[in-house]
Structures are given as C-alpha cells and as structure tokens.
Scaffold this active site. Structure first.
Site, mmCIF file in Angstrom:
data_model
loop_
_atom_site.group_PDB
_atom_site.id
_atom_site.type_symbol
_atom_site.label_atom_id
_atom_site.label_comp_id
_atom_site.label_asym_id
_atom_site.label_seq_id
_atom_site.Cartn_x
_atom_site.Cartn_y
_atom_site.Cartn_z
ATOM 1 N N ASP A 1 0.853 -1.195 0.000
ATOM 2 C CA ASP A 1 0.000 0.000 0.000
ATOM 3 C C ASP A 1 0.886 1.241 0.000
ATOM 4 O O ASP A 1 0.630 2.208 0.718
ATOM 5 C CB ASP A 1 -0.944 -0.012 1.207
ATOM 6 C CG ASP A 1 -1.979 1.116 1.163
ATOM 7 O OD1 ASP A 1 -2.214 1.671 0.062
ATOM 8 O OD2 ASP A 1 -2.536 1.459 2.224
ATOM 9 N N HIS B 1 -3.268 1.236 11.879
ATOM 10 C CA HIS B 1 -2.937 -0.150 11.552
ATOM 11 C C HIS B 1 -1.442 -0.315 11.298
ATOM 12 O O HIS B 1 -0.699 0.664 11.230
ATOM 13 C CB HIS B 1 -3.717 -0.604 10.314
ATOM 14 C CG HIS B 1 -3.568 0.303 9.137
ATOM 15 N ND1 HIS B 1 -4.494 1.274 8.819
ATOM 16 C CD2 HIS B 1 -2.573 0.428 8.211
ATOM 17 C CE1 HIS B 1 -4.093 1.940 7.750
ATOM 18 N NE2 HIS B 1 -2.927 1.451 7.361
ATOM 19 N N ARG C 1 0.928 14.289 10.011
ATOM 20 C CA ARG C 1 -0.388 14.144 9.398
ATOM 21 C C ARG C 1 -0.841 12.744 9.817
ATOM 22 O O ARG C 1 -0.259 11.748 9.423
ATOM 23 C CB ARG C 1 -0.277 14.284 7.879
ATOM 24 C CG ARG C 1 -1.596 14.058 7.116
ATOM 25 C CD ARG C 1 -1.659 12.650 6.602
ATOM 26 N NE ARG C 1 -2.695 12.447 5.590
ATOM 27 C CZ ARG C 1 -3.019 11.249 5.107
ATOM 28 N NH1 ARG C 1 -2.408 10.159 5.522
ATOM 29 N NH2 ARG C 1 -3.952 11.141 4.202
ATOM 30 N N ASP D 1 -3.021 9.579 9.943
ATOM 31 C CA ASP D 1 -3.815 8.874 8.953
ATOM 32 C C ASP D 1 -5.023 8.180 9.594
ATOM 33 O O ASP D 1 -4.889 7.547 10.644
ATOM 34 C CB ASP D 1 -2.912 7.846 8.256
ATOM 35 C CG ASP D 1 -3.595 7.110 7.123
ATOM 36 O OD1 ASP D 1 -3.835 7.731 6.083
ATOM 37 O OD2 ASP D 1 -3.873 5.904 7.289
ATOM 38 N N TYR E 1 -11.053 5.796 13.035
ATOM 39 C CA TYR E 1 -11.314 4.354 13.143
ATOM 40 C C TYR E 1 -10.498 3.666 14.226
ATOM 41 O O TYR E 1 -10.362 2.439 14.222
ATOM 42 C CB TYR E 1 -11.011 3.687 11.799
ATOM 43 C CG TYR E 1 -11.535 4.445 10.611
ATOM 44 C CD1 TYR E 1 -12.902 4.544 10.385
ATOM 45 C CD2 TYR E 1 -10.670 5.094 9.732
ATOM 46 C CE1 TYR E 1 -13.396 5.265 9.312
ATOM 47 C CE2 TYR E 1 -11.156 5.810 8.646
ATOM 48 C CZ TYR E 1 -12.511 5.892 8.447
ATOM 49 O OH TYR E 1 -13.002 6.613 7.377
ATOM 50 N N GLU F 1 -13.186 0.382 18.411
ATOM 51 C CA GLU F 1 -14.373 -0.348 17.972
ATOM 52 C C GLU F 1 -15.315 -0.515 19.172
ATOM 53 O O GLU F 1 -14.865 -0.642 20.314
ATOM 54 C CB GLU F 1 -14.006 -1.744 17.434
ATOM 55 C CG GLU F 1 -13.088 -1.729 16.230
ATOM 56 C CD GLU F 1 -11.629 -1.468 16.580
ATOM 57 O OE1 GLU F 1 -10.941 -0.752 15.812
ATOM 58 O OE2 GLU F 1 -11.193 -1.955 17.651
ATOM 59 N N GLU G 1 -6.417 13.395 9.316
ATOM 60 C CA GLU G 1 -7.099 12.893 8.128
ATOM 61 C C GLU G 1 -8.388 12.214 8.601
ATOM 62 O O GLU G 1 -8.362 11.097 9.114
ATOM 63 C CB GLU G 1 -6.244 11.885 7.358
ATOM 64 C CG GLU G 1 -6.884 11.526 6.018
ATOM 65 C CD GLU G 1 -6.734 10.074 5.605
ATOM 66 O OE1 GLU G 1 -6.893 9.786 4.404
ATOM 67 O OE2 GLU G 1 -6.480 9.211 6.463
ATOM 68 N N HIS H 1 -2.305 12.487 -2.951
ATOM 69 C CA HIS H 1 -1.765 11.194 -3.375
ATOM 70 C C HIS H 1 -2.842 10.131 -3.530
ATOM 71 O O HIS H 1 -2.581 9.079 -4.114
ATOM 72 C CB HIS H 1 -0.723 10.716 -2.369
ATOM 73 C CG HIS H 1 -1.297 10.506 -0.993
ATOM 74 N ND1 HIS H 1 -1.663 11.559 -0.181
ATOM 75 C CD2 HIS H 1 -1.585 9.377 -0.306
ATOM 76 C CE1 HIS H 1 -2.150 11.077 0.956
ATOM 77 N NE2 HIS H 1 -2.121 9.765 0.906
ATOM 78 N N ASP H 2 -4.019 10.363 -2.991
ATOM 79 C CA ASP H 2 -5.119 9.402 -3.084
ATOM 80 C C ASP H 2 -6.049 9.779 -4.236
ATOM 81 O O ASP H 2 -5.838 10.766 -4.936
ATOM 82 C CB ASP H 2 -5.906 9.383 -1.773
ATOM 83 C CG ASP H 2 -5.180 8.618 -0.685
ATOM 84 O OD1 ASP H 2 -4.406 7.696 -1.006
ATOM 85 O OD2 ASP H 2 -5.378 8.949 0.497
#
Length: 559
Positions: free
Chosen positions: A63, A106, A201, A203, A207, A210, A245, A310-311
């Site tokens: 990735d 992650h 920055r 990322d 998330y 949970e 982000e 970049h995305d």
C-alpha cells in the site's frame, strides 16, 4: 529561520511530496532524502512553508508505504536516520518545516508485533490487535475499500482467528483498548519529534476504536486518546502541529479539534469535490452550501484545503447523485476510477485548461484554511491511469527535459514507476526547468500567488462573508482580519461575465487589485460593477475598510 509564531500553521502553504518520487540522489531509480535535500532550494524558491512527506518507514509496499513494518526506522532505499536529521536541519535553515505521515490505525501484517501475535493466544503482542472467533462482530461498520475488500475481518490460519482491518486485509488494525498500544504509539511520535520533526499528518483517525452496536467511527474513546496525544506533545514540544485525516462530514470532523486540545488542523474533504462541481456546473451554490454546513472551529485551529493529493479524488462524502455527476463530468473512462473516487491529477481533471487550474487554485488559496499543493501540480503534471491502484498520480517529478525527466540517472527500467511521457503531459515539455525560465508559466504564476498570499495574514486568519450577486456564476466573498479587508471574485463560467456587487459599506474606498497592483474605480453608493473573462478572478484589497464583525465561523447564510 523558522517562524516562531505559535499559529504559524494558520498562515502556512503546505507542499505534499512522496520522497521516492521527488529526486533520486544515488541513481538507483528511487527518490531519497539525499535527493530531496538537493531540491530544497527549489522549494524555498517556490515559497512553501511546510513539507508533508508520505510514509518512508520500512514496508512491504503493498500500500505504497501505508503498510508499515517498523514505525521507528527508515526504509533503506530512502537513506538513514542521519540523512533524515540532515533534511530537517537543511529545511529549517531555509525557514521550512517538515511533517510526516503517521499511520496510527494499523500496521502491515509483516510488522514484528503482528508476526509475534499470530504465534499464540498468549503471545506478548497478541492483544496489540483485534481478534475474534467469528467474522460477525461490529456488523454496522462500513467497508471502506469496497472495490477490493468484502469484509472487515480476515481469517489468519496461523493464529486460528479472524483479525480486524478497516482497510486492506494485509493491514491489521491496532487495538487501542490496550494501554500498551496507546503508550507505544505516543512513544513513536516522541521518537520522531526528538529528531526535530515538526509534526504529523495522522492517517485514518476516525477508526481507532471499535464498539459493538456502532459504526466504529468517531467514538468518544478515540477523542479521549487524541487529547492524551495532544497533551503529551504540548508538554514537551513547542510549535509542533497535528493534522487530522478524517474523511467525514464537517460536523463530524469538528470534534477532532476538541476545544483546541486535539488536532491543530484537519482536512476539509467534502469541500474538494464541490469545488469541481461548481466549476463544471458554473454555479457557486455547491461551494457556498458546503460552507453553510461547516461549523465554527477553535481560534487556534485551521482547516487544510486542497485540490488533489496522493489518493483518489474521494467522493465518499457525496450523495449518489453528486457522485454520478462527478463520474460523468470527470471520469467517464472506468480506468480513471478508484474505490469511491477519481484517480487523476489536477491538470488532466481540468482538461489541461490553464484558466481552470488558476481559478481553482485561487479559490483554495483565498478561502479560510491553509492550502496544500501536491507535488507536480505547480507545473501541471499529468498522470498515468494505466499503472493501477493510485500509482498513476505518484509518478516521478518532472525536473528537466533530459532522460527520466531529470529525476534519476538510472536506466529507465530501474525507475520505481515510469515517468509520464505522453504527447500532452510528457516531461519533455512539462518540467520545472522549462517553466522556471518562462515568465508567464504556471509555475511562475503559482510562485507569485504564494508570495501574495504570504504578505497578507487575512487569508489564513480572516473572517469569511459570502456576497450574493444575482449572477450565480460568480463566487464573491470578503475576508477581513484586523484592519485589512480583501474582496475575492471568481467567475466559474467559460464565458465572460458581469456582476454587480453590493459594496455600499465601502463607499469612498479605492480598490487595489493585488496581482497587478492597479487601482480600480472608487466605490460609490450604487452597486459596484465588475466584468470578468472566462474562469478569471480578482484579489482586491479594500484599503482602510472594515467588513462587518462576523465571527470566525462558516455556519451562516450568504447575505
């Protein structure tokens, strides 16, 4: 020297670059820190204030580095920790700061933590990740990468359990319920700040936690931890910045600023596609409507505005109808689409129309927020939609018309990605060397625009007030800060337009246009008439004028 103002980020122009795509200093076909250091003079010349570097950590590169295998090291192809320190020193000497991506959410499945966690239910790092005997937990959580992933759970045959991931299945999410993980990631941040880094920055911050019977986004637990991060950094490091982000609706992003005790900055994701909608539809309403839904933020905080990065050009925060419109307008070829978005650079999106490129940059540079330039967009670089994933917008920088676009002396077959060499955007004509020597090039225009913005703090700190002329093809607004007021007028149409503006409160003022430093007719009692060519704009200073005393807020109706 560095600007010591604690609110430097509100005035800054950011420049996003991928180290491996910028300049190759050792001729192995991959950009590196040594190469970036050689090009700092260019970035200083351009006038940017802060560099944002994409991940440079060791990674299997499934990735493009966002699958981190070691948070405290540097991939060998980029250089050494000493090279990184030298980069920071050289950037700081030129008055530029540096922030980097930190992937909080992650790791790669190749990270030592995960490799150890797989071996046994009682492994020391087992609880660094989220495991389950079933793939039925947290069913309300959406799948983010809908084009590649069918579930947020993946079975691991060695662990004999499912692990949780919000992105790719080779990127297991960290378990922030575990205090050891929370401490470990703060220590990672402190490690890089101790090297002299100016911030992160961060990322995918919505998330981190949970909870059953939720969508597992924007949970209170996340905000408690982010406040802990901010307090820890503020205690030891001054003048550093945290950029969030959070690809969410503005009302959901607002809590990430906290009371000025979480992030200093956050991206305004939903605004970006609506800028493109406004130009395509020749209608200001998509832009103004987005600001009507943007709440006030703490005084020391700031939005980050951008046109591309970049995305993919994300359409996640668009309605189905808006998404269909954007696909029809900007990505009719399915190869241009990635996930829920469009994988194209700025110039190709706008049909290489210099007028549109200038217009959209003018809007981003004058609305409330700090603008971000994506490397290569300052010269109108093209892309390669055939490279797959999002690599098409991450190709080597075009420096010269020489072999490999002057990016590297390596054999072309060794480059990490091929340079853009098509007939329209090929490096032979679209490169920095050529545009630096052309007085009226896009590059020199960008440099001038940056310089003008940096002279006037009103752009980074001022209030915002939209005007409401009857001609809906015209986007006009006032920015005011302390004793300065500027009027910004943009023609979103491909035809010339006239507009009448109600500027009666500024009667007797002689407007001064900032680009040409020319004076316009004095403002009287009658509506002020301006004419604009196709996709043209004005930055107009209203000397000794004051706008109405509106708060730094965007949750209001246009007058």
């Amino acid at each position: 020297m560095l600007n010591q103002d604690p609110l430097w980020h509100k005035d800054a122009v950011f420049y996003e670059l991928h180290v491996r795509a910028f300049y190759d200093g050792n001729d192995d076909g991959i950009g590196d820190f040594a190469g970036l250091i050689q090009k700092l003079d260019y970035l200083e010349w351009l006038g940017v204030d802060c560099l944002w570097l994409l991940p440079f950590y060791p990674s299997p590169l499934r990735d493009d580095g966002y699958d981190v295998a070691d948070f405290r090291s540097i991939a060998s192809s980029y250089g050494t920790t000493e090279d990184f320190r030298r980069l920071l020193e050289e950037a700081h000497r030129r008055g530029m700061r540096v922030i980097v991506d930190l992937i909080l959410n992650h790791t790669s499945d190749q990270h030592a933590w995960f490799q150890a966690a797989r071996t046994s239910p009682v492994a020391p790092t087992r609880q660094y990740y989220v495991w389950s005997e079933t793939d039925q937990k947290y069913p309300r959580a959406r799948i983010i990468f809908v084009d590649t992933e069918k579930s947020n759970w993946t079975w691991d045959s060695e662990a004999q359990a499912y692990f949780w991931h919000r992105f790719f299945s080779h990127q297991p999410d960290l378990n922030y319920e575990n205090p050891e993980v929370r401490r470990a990631m703060i220590q990672v941040m402190e490690y890089w700040l101790d090297q002299g880094l100016d911030g992160f920055r961060c990322d995918a911050v919505p998330y981190l936690f949970e909870r059953e019977d939720t969508i597992c986004e924007n949970l209170p637990e996340t905000h408690r931890y982010l406040k802990e991060i901010r307090a820890s950094i503020d205690q030891r490091y001054k003048g550093r910045v945290l950029l969030a982000e959070a690809n969410q609706w503005p009302s959901d992003v607002r809590p990430y600023f906290g009371d000025g005790d979480e992030f200093h900055m956050a991206f305004h994701f939903p605004l970006m596609p609506r800028l493109f909608m406004g130009v395509r539809s020749e209608d200001r309403q998509p832009i103004i409507d987005m600001f009507k839904h943007t709440p006030e933020i703490p005084p020391a905080c700031q939005w980050c505005l951008f046109l591309r990065n970049h995305d993919e050009l994300t359409l996640e925060m668009c309605t189905g109808e808006e998404r269909d419109y954007m696909y029809y307008a900007y990505a009719r070829d399915p190869q241009m689409r990635r996930n829920i978005g469009i994988a194209r650079r700025l110039a190709p999106l706008l049909d290489n129309d210099r007028r549109k490129v200038e217009l959209l940059n003018s809007i981003v540079f004058t609305l409330p927020g700090s603008p971000i330039i994506y490397y290569g967009d300052e010269i109108g670089m093209g892309d390669n939609i055939h490279l797959g994933d999002r690599n098409g917008v991450r190709t080597p920088m075009h420096w010269t018309a020489d072999r490999n676009a002057g990016f590297s002396k390596a054999d072309p077959s060794q480059l990490f990605l091929p340079v853009v060499a098509d007939a329209v955007y090929g490096y032979q004509s679209v490169n920095i060397e050529a545009q630096k020597h052309a007085t009226h090039s896009l590059l020199n225009w960008m440099r001038r625009m940056i310089a003008i913005r940096k002279k006037h703090k009103v752009f980074g700190r001022g209030t915002l007030e939209f005007l409401n002329p009857t001609n809906e093809k015209i986007l006009a607004y006032l920015r005011a800060y302390e004793q300065q007021t500027v009027l910004l007028v943009h023609n979103l149409a491909e035809s010339s337009q006239a507009v009448e503006l109600d500027l009666g409160r500024f009667k007797g003022v002689v407007p001064e246009e900032l680009f040409g430093e020319s004076r316009f007719p004095v403002i009287g009692e009658r509506p002020y008439v301006l004419t604009l060519g196709p996709y043209s704009y004005y930055w107009i200073h209203l000397p000794a004028a004051r706008s109405r005393n509106s708060p730094y807020s965007m949750e209001w109706s246009a007058i």
